[in-house]
Design an enzyme around this catalytic site. Structure first.
Site, PDB file in Angstrom:
ATOM      1  N   ARG A   1      -0.489   1.281 -16.612  1.00 41.98           N
ATOM      2  CA  ARG A   1      -0.404   0.504 -15.374  1.00 41.98           C
ATOM      3  C   ARG A   1      -1.757  -0.110 -15.027  1.00 41.98           C
ATOM      4  O   ARG A   1      -1.830  -1.229 -14.516  1.00 41.98           O
ATOM      5  CB  ARG A   1       0.136   1.370 -14.239  1.00 41.98           C
ATOM      6  CG  ARG A   1       0.514   0.530 -13.029  1.00 41.98           C
ATOM      7  CD  ARG A   1       1.274   1.323 -11.997  1.00 41.98           C
ATOM      8  NE  ARG A   1       0.482   2.417 -11.475  1.00 41.98           N
ATOM      9  CZ  ARG A   1       0.961   3.383 -10.682  1.00 41.98           C
ATOM     10  NH1 ARG A   1       2.235   3.396 -10.349  1.00 41.98           N
ATOM     11  NH2 ARG A   1       0.183   4.337 -10.248  1.00 41.98           N
TER      12      ARG A   1
ATOM     13  N   LYS B   1      -1.676  -2.538  -8.937  1.00 41.49           N
ATOM     14  CA  LYS B   1      -2.299  -1.595  -8.000  1.00 41.49           C
ATOM     15  C   LYS B   1      -3.695  -2.108  -7.655  1.00 41.49           C
ATOM     16  O   LYS B   1      -4.705  -1.546  -8.071  1.00 41.49           O
ATOM     17  CB  LYS B   1      -2.335  -0.190  -8.625  1.00 41.49           C
ATOM     18  CG  LYS B   1      -2.443   0.915  -7.576  1.00 41.49           C
ATOM     19  CD  LYS B   1      -2.053   2.259  -8.161  1.00 41.49           C
ATOM     20  CE  LYS B   1      -2.402   3.408  -7.257  1.00 41.49           C
ATOM     21  NZ  LYS B   1      -1.700   3.393  -5.969  1.00 41.49           N
TER      22      LYS B   1
ATOM     23  N   GLU C   1       8.945  -1.415  -0.156  1.00 42.36           N
ATOM     24  CA  GLU C   1       8.477  -0.029  -0.319  1.00 42.36           C
ATOM     25  C   GLU C   1       7.871   0.530   0.941  1.00 42.36           C
ATOM     26  O   GLU C   1       7.714  -0.156   1.949  1.00 42.36           O
ATOM     27  CB  GLU C   1       7.569   0.108  -1.530  1.00 42.36           C
ATOM     28  CG  GLU C   1       6.329  -0.740  -1.528  1.00 42.36           C
ATOM     29  CD  GLU C   1       5.540  -0.561  -2.816  1.00 42.36           C
ATOM     30  OE1 GLU C   1       5.539   0.532  -3.401  1.00 42.36           O
ATOM     31  OE2 GLU C   1       4.867  -1.529  -3.217  1.00 42.36           O
TER      32      GLU C   1
HETATM   33  N1  PLP Z   1       3.720   2.203  -4.062  1.00 44.98           N
HETATM   34  C1  PLP Z   1       2.444   2.056  -3.687  1.00 44.98           C
HETATM   35  C2  PLP Z   1       2.088   0.863  -2.892  1.00 44.98           C
HETATM   36  C3  PLP Z   1       1.502   3.016  -4.059  1.00 44.98           C
HETATM   37  O1  PLP Z   1       0.233   2.899  -3.683  1.00 44.98           O
HETATM   38  C4  PLP Z   1       1.891   4.127  -4.816  1.00 44.98           C
HETATM   39  C5  PLP Z   1       0.916   5.111  -5.252  1.00 44.98           C
HETATM   40  O2  PLP Z   1       0.446   5.108  -6.317  1.00 44.98           O
HETATM   41  C6  PLP Z   1       3.237   4.243  -5.174  1.00 44.98           C
HETATM   42  C7  PLP Z   1       4.121   3.271  -4.786  1.00 44.98           C
HETATM   43  C8  PLP Z   1       3.709   5.388  -5.996  1.00 44.98           C
HETATM   44  O3  PLP Z   1       3.347   5.229  -7.350  1.00 44.98           O
HETATM   45  P1  PLP Z   1       3.105   6.487  -8.263  1.00 44.98           P
HETATM   46  O4  PLP Z   1       4.353   7.280  -8.221  1.00 44.98           O
HETATM   47  O5  PLP Z   1       2.857   5.919  -9.616  1.00 44.98           O
HETATM   48  O6  PLP Z   1       1.966   7.213  -7.706  1.00 44.98           O
HETATM   49  C1  COI Z   2      -1.109   7.470  -4.972  1.00 47.28           C
HETATM   50  O1  COI Z   2      -0.010   7.934  -4.658  1.00 47.28           O
HETATM   51  O2  COI Z   2      -1.748   7.843  -5.946  1.00 47.28           O
HETATM   52  C2  COI Z   2      -1.710   6.409  -4.203  1.00 47.28           C
HETATM   53  O3  COI Z   2      -2.519   5.737  -4.756  1.00 47.28           O
HETATM   54  C3  COI Z   2      -1.278   6.200  -2.834  1.00 47.28           C
HETATM   55  C4  COI Z   2      -2.367   5.927  -1.851  1.00 47.28           C
HETATM   56  C5  COI Z   2      -3.225   7.082  -1.524  1.00 47.28           C
HETATM   57  C6  COI Z   2      -3.060   4.645  -2.033  1.00 47.28           C
END
Ligand code: PLP
Ligand code: COI
Length: 338
Positions: A80, A183, A219
């Site tokens: 990612r 991200k 989201e």
């Molecule tokens: N959506 C956003 C905007 C986020 O910052 C995160 C955190 O990483 C997620 C979703 C969840 O992604 P992940 O499950 O890969 O941490």
């Molecule tokens: C995560 O879930 O790792 C995130 O990055 C969410 C947030 C703290 C920005």
């Protein structure tokens, strides 16, 4: 960490012993460097500072009851970061180098890995930014990568207790053909106003809608959204949300548990069809939703004071895999050898 009160950790910054860095210049990545300082040199004309050429990741390591330390789906985060880098024209970090840097940062901070009983985990935060001078709007030729770690507890202080979310149509976190799937820090900057109003009004986060039509669920602040309808796990398909690794894992777990999985656009009205709903992500894990308030229309979608049965089962299985209690049949964990 002899006298540490592990239960005290929320999701704030804690300085640990070391971080790992790597620089990209002259078209190539250098050696990994270790630092005990939490400061870094940034060029005053860097593209990271001026033009938002920056991306980050978030992943976790867990100490199991067997004493082993497992990192969850490290390569997914590496991929990612590559996708985010591609999206905003930064140098892409090879997966092996990303992996090596993350594992090194965990090993160097072994004493900061929370014990199993604490319920806490080690959060790993890699960040990459353009660190070369550029005053015209152009991609940098130099990049700095840093990975630091810190012990964390729940992102939302209520943990697995359901909390409230809110829809406000006046804020968007990402444009229809913009950077929502990456991200990158800019998406989070765009979410701050809505997020801070949500907190002030007693909500955990904003449930963002698609920016174009304001018709579909996007989201939940820093996490993806899911709803449960009968025996089906339903989650938005959208090209403006972050492809959550937790959500992807929960889709697989739901299937493994005999549930149906649907990834498709979800309209706001459909919120009334769900028996359970939740926010999911690395930091949020599963944060069940008590109610969603559509603030513009004075409508409330309610899901209950306690987490639903299916959300609980999904949570328990995900945590079980991460802590080495439930069989890791998809090979998601990397065990760290000390
Ligand atoms: N959506 C956003 C905007 C986020 O910052 C995160 C955190 O990483 C997620 C979703 C969840 O992604 P992940 O499950 O890969 O941490
Ligand atoms: C995560 O879930 O790792 C995130 O990055 C969410 C947030 C703290 C920005």
């Amino acid at each position: 960490m002899e006298n540490i009160n592990w239960k005290e950790f929320g999701f704030g910054y804690t300085k640990t012993d070391y971080n790992v860095r790597c620089h990209y210049r002259d078209g190539k990545w250098g050696e990994l460097e270790v630092s005990s300082s939490d400061q870094i040199n940034v060029h005053i004309a860097s593209t990271g500072l001026h033009y938002g050429q920056q991306a980050f990741e978030g992943l976790k390591a867990f100490k199991g009851p067997d004493g082993k330390v497992r990192v969850f789906r490290i390569d997914e985060n590496g991929k990612r970061l590559q996708s985010s880098s591609h999206g905003i024209m930064m140098a892409e970090m090879p997966l092996d180098l990303f992996r090596e840097a993350v594992i090194k940062a965990i090993k160097l901070n072994e004493r900061w890995i929370p014990p199993y009983e604490s319920g806490a985990s080690l959060y790993i935060r890699p960040v990459l930014f353009g660190n070369g001078a550029q005053v015209g709007v152009k991609a940098s030729e130099e990049y700095t990568f840093v990975v630091f770690v810190m012990p964390v507890g729940p992102y939302f202080k209520e943990g697995f207790k359901p909390t409230d979310y809110v829809i406000y149509r006046e804020y968007d976190r990402a444009a229809p053909q913009g950077t929502g799937i990456y991200k990158v820090g800019g998406n989070y900057a765009a979410s701050l106003r809505g997020g801070s109003r949500a907190h002030a009004e007693g909500f955990s986060a904003v449930l963002f809608l698609d920016a174009k039509e304001k018709k579909y669920i996007d989201e939940c602040g820093p996490a993806n959204f899911f709803g449960i309808k009968d025996n089906t796990y339903v989650t938005p398909k959208s090209n403006t949300i972050l492809p959550s690794i937790t959500n992807k894992s929960l889709c697989q777990i739901a299937e493994d548990l005999g549930m149906n999985v649907e990834r498709r656009p979800i309209t706001v009205e459909e919120l009334s069809d769900f028996s359970e709903a939740g926010a999911c992500g690395t930091a949020a894990v599963i944060s069940p939703i008590r109610k969603i308030v559509d603030a513009d229309n004075n409508i409330e979608y309610k899901y209950g004071e306690e987490a639903g049965e299916r959300s609980f089962k999904l949570y328990e299985t995900l945590r079980g895999i991460q802590y080495g209690i439930v069989e890791d049949k998809h090979n998601w964990n990397t065990i760290i050898e000390f």
